[in-house]
Design an enzyme around this catalytic site. Sequence first.
Site, PDB file in Angstrom:
ATOM      1  N   LEU A  33       0.828  -1.206   0.000  1.00 28.95           N
ATOM      2  CA  LEU A  33       0.000   0.000   0.000  1.00 28.95           C
ATOM      3  C   LEU A  33       0.863   1.257   0.000  1.00 28.95           C
ATOM      4  O   LEU A  33       0.646   2.176  -0.795  1.00 28.95           O
ATOM      5  CB  LEU A  33      -0.909   0.010   1.220  1.00 28.95           C
ATOM      6  CG  LEU A  33      -2.087  -0.955   1.167  1.00 28.95           C
ATOM      7  CD1 LEU A  33      -2.918  -0.835   2.430  1.00 28.95           C
ATOM      8  CD2 LEU A  33      -2.942  -0.703  -0.057  1.00 28.95           C
ATOM      9  N   ARG A  68      -6.363  -5.569  20.656  1.00 31.25           N
ATOM     10  CA  ARG A  68      -5.670  -6.808  20.316  1.00 31.25           C
ATOM     11  C   ARG A  68      -4.731  -7.292  21.410  1.00 31.25           C
ATOM     12  O   ARG A  68      -4.704  -8.482  21.726  1.00 31.25           O
ATOM     13  CB  ARG A  68      -4.876  -6.595  19.032  1.00 31.25           C
ATOM     14  CG  ARG A  68      -5.781  -6.445  17.856  1.00 31.25           C
ATOM     15  CD  ARG A  68      -5.029  -6.150  16.596  1.00 31.25           C
ATOM     16  NE  ARG A  68      -5.953  -6.183  15.471  1.00 31.25           N
ATOM     17  CZ  ARG A  68      -5.618  -5.895  14.229  1.00 31.25           C
ATOM     18  NH1 ARG A  68      -4.387  -5.536  13.954  1.00 31.25           N
ATOM     19  NH2 ARG A  68      -6.513  -5.969  13.257  1.00 31.25           N
TER      20      ARG A  68
END
Lengths: 636, 222, 254
Positions: A44, A331
């Site tokens: 990206l 997370r």
Amino acid sequence: MIKLDSKIPAGSLKDKWENHKFNMKLVSPANKRKYEIIIVGTGLAGASAAASLGELGYNVKVFTYHDSARRAHSIAAQGGINAAKNYQNDGDSVYRLFYDTIKGGDFRAREANVYRLAEISGNIIDQCVALGVPFAREYGGMLDNRSFGGTLVSRTFYAKGQTGQQLLLGAYSAMNRQIKLGKVKLYTRREMVDLVVVDGIARGIIVRNLVTGDIEKYSAHVVILATGGYSNVFFLSTNAINSNATAIWRAHKRGAAFANPCFTQIHPTCLPLHGEGQSKLTLMSESLRNDGRIWVSKFKGDIRHPNEIPEEERDYFLERKYPTYGNLSPRDISSRAAKEVVDEGRGAQGQEAVYLDFRDAIKRLGRKVIEERYGNLFEMYKTITGDDPYEVPMKIYPAPHYTMGGLWVDYNLMSTVPGLFVAGEANFSDHGANRLGASALMQGLADGYFILPYTVGNYLGSEKPTLVETDHPEFEKSKKEIQDFTNKLLSIKGKRTVDSFHKQLGRLMWDKVGMSRSAQGLKEAINQIRELREEFWRDVNVVGSANDLNQCLERAGRVADYLELGELMAIDALHRNESCGAHFRVEYQTEDGEALRNDEEYAYVAAWEFKEVGKWELNKEPLIFENVQLTTRSYK
Amino acid sequence: MGWFFNALNSSIGKKILMAITGICLMLFLIIHLVNNLSLFGGEQMFNNVVKNLDTIKPFIRVIELILLLVFVIHIFNGVRLWYENKKARPIKYKINAISKNTNIFSRTMIWSGSIIFIFLVFHLRTFWISFNLGHPLALSHNYYQIVVLAFQDPVYSIFYIVALIFLGFHLKHGFQSAFQTFGWNNKKYFPFIQKLGLIYTLVMVIGFMSIPIYFLFFYGGK
Amino acid sequence: MNQRKLNLTLKIWRQPGPNSAGSFVEYKVSVSPDSSFLEMLDDLNNELESKNLEPIAFESDCREGICGTCGLVINGHPHGPIPKIATCQLHMRNFKDGDTIWVEPFRAKAFPVIKDLIVDRSALDRIMEAGGFISVNTGSAPDGNAIPIPKDVASEAMDSASCIGCGACVAACKNSSAMLFVGAKVSHLALLPQGQPERYIRVQAMVKKMDELGFGACSNTYACEAECPKGISIINIARLNREYIKSKLIADEV
């Protein structure tokens, strides 16, 4: 000692980027075509930077070790990309995204960088839509959102379970357009093996042509590394098989400081290990936590089939410990909680795994809705494990996934080597000690589309660097060193395979530099890594030749780097006497087992300067928080 | 017109040419079958049908010329595609699961087409040449007897029937393939087109086959 | 976890380089049914390396079926006998003890072999470079919600866009045609409002490039759809044909 100047612009948080853009030097259109830019990596960050810089008129050379630019591991991101659009009218704003990200990172990131990221996030969505990214839509034709771990608003844009793929294809197509126009030249099957620094400035790179084995030299005014993270130091991770640290590591050894190497994220929802021969851990999208409930048995050593365990004997430990966020806790917290219950001996059927159960969601919403939302993920689970998640709860376990640490960069994304910029996961910049879900895609594209095109221009406009030709002695010297390095690897002819070293290092890292760390374990790890490194250089067997496609040699070079990087990770983890985000030191926890941060002594970025193999010098960039209160993260 | 020939020379253009000529031939088959079925109306009826066609001979000749052109293009283009497609895979697979991922009709078009071509040569010799180029029976407008004589030869009839089976293969794929090539495919109506293709194929094959079967086994009180 | 092991005979294509001759080499392996096909090859390679033999060159990367790097023809099927998965998602529990498995590279003129099982698929990228994009500069985009897109249109575009560019369609096609790949790419952008301005230039440029690169034509055998790991529909090929015909009839020549 390196001078770490973060170059954070003056002014209020909101005006910093705007002011900075105005104050930056511009390069005239006629001069842009005189500048050469090298970009390594086509994920990206790399692809979007290549496209955007090509559009501006620079001559861009892009390198990837893949056969195609579209293979970069960004493609595997499933869940989505965050943006502070507030399309849902649920109270989102640039400031909230900024705050969530800073807090999610446990206050170990720069305020200015994170604010800029949040500011740009909306433009990224617009740009991607214009490039043809088929984001999910509502019936009225408007963009749809979902929520993700660590936030209470719905700000995640997604394209089925393949958001990373679609965003990458968007950036890849924009880059293809520049290739057609001749502004970008793509070099595939080339692995960067060295950075060439002349007079303290980055001037080019050395790559190995993976098909012919040739060592090739390329020079430029600016080098941008967008080569991803280093989770594969753990051998088993959710990263692609070829993801590696070589580009950033070799740049580090040429003078780029490495920041916060111990901040590595362990993703809570991955498929557990099945056996010795396993080559990677597969991620199951975090979005599953929207409807799935995570639990284990209340009893130790319970090997009953999950469907035979009655409701009252199940411990929904995330919902119990963190009632507000429950299964959507960040997370690091979710991963550690899973490890805790497994360490207590309550893992699913005695394995290193916990259950992710859709029974209640199917009851509440019906099988059809669940199928629509997660159908492809359920199929993928069934293909891999042979179990049907509609009938039997999934088994999941945390796995190394993302590395917040990386090469140190200033506000302009330039490393400590002038002319060397670092973007995406390869830099350390925005996620602090822990990254929130759906923020990696945002950061990669922010860096590539909207930050580098300005800051690279500013560097060129203000420094006016000259081009050093590839016949300069430094290029020759680098090339020679790489050839010697390769020949050395090939000449050891020892007894152990490259993989066996990688696996041994990985296990060591997972056990001692993984989800929870202790001073004792880290010290052991450092010694063991050193020993392993010595053994590698004494006893590894690299088959084949240097002048051919040789995957064994490719892996050997990468493992040689992991054996150095692993040590630095342990050193960094050992020096950071606190627990923050993904870095959990057992000595520093609250009474109920939560991370205990030490803002007095450790609110800084640890930027390590390479001296020689096994020897680093610590440089500190203090983190100054002017806009947010440093609070204890609470997701209760 | 450069654009037109450019388009027809592209891989998609060549397919479109196959589809257009294929559809023309499929339409021709319908007319041909209707005419042929007049055989079942008896000797008088069939001879009259042929005689009537004779009265518009110039028109028929034009149609025949167009038909010839369509055939030539279909065959030439088909062989060219086959040859070019073969070149796209110079080294073959040792093991190929082609029988599992395709149906037999689609992958044998060049072979079913070749058999139809051979059949066509014999077919034209037996009927078109006889009818048009001065066969004694044709001169006396007794076309029906030409058909009777031809089909009472079992070898000829069986060759005819076998060839028609291959025509069926060709049509089964060709019908729906033409729609796909034109881009007329959609998840809603395509299954209907495939069924229609099957019906068309069965009607054509059974219709044409009924004639040799009738003359071989049932004609003349057998 | 399964303790039982499968004993298999592998016949693997070995070819030292692009211009050298190749042949099948037989290997005996014993593998856990929970292992993936590529993990079995990893194990075999480790064994070869420890005997100082050159490992089998094959490509893979993400190992979760999305990057499109892996691609082997296994018993005649690109990506193996199980539908809708990539080679990396193929698990050994789908084979039986005693099986013989043939492993070949993708074969097409447009995909020359580089080494063993690795082929060069950059032809697919050349097609994309020819026109598989929307020309919009960074920074010039309107708000993401400025142009509403019906949910089903977005979802259909997504289905086309889910192509992973692995080349299995080319490998499966008896003509080595790339029509499913190009069809999916053209469809993705032709369906979206953002793709309209370049709709006709795009399809002409991509088809032209495809033809130049030595791919065969489409025979509508639909092997591509049957073997596609993402189940891309041949409706995309029909749409490509339609777009191409229309572009040739009404738009400027490219």
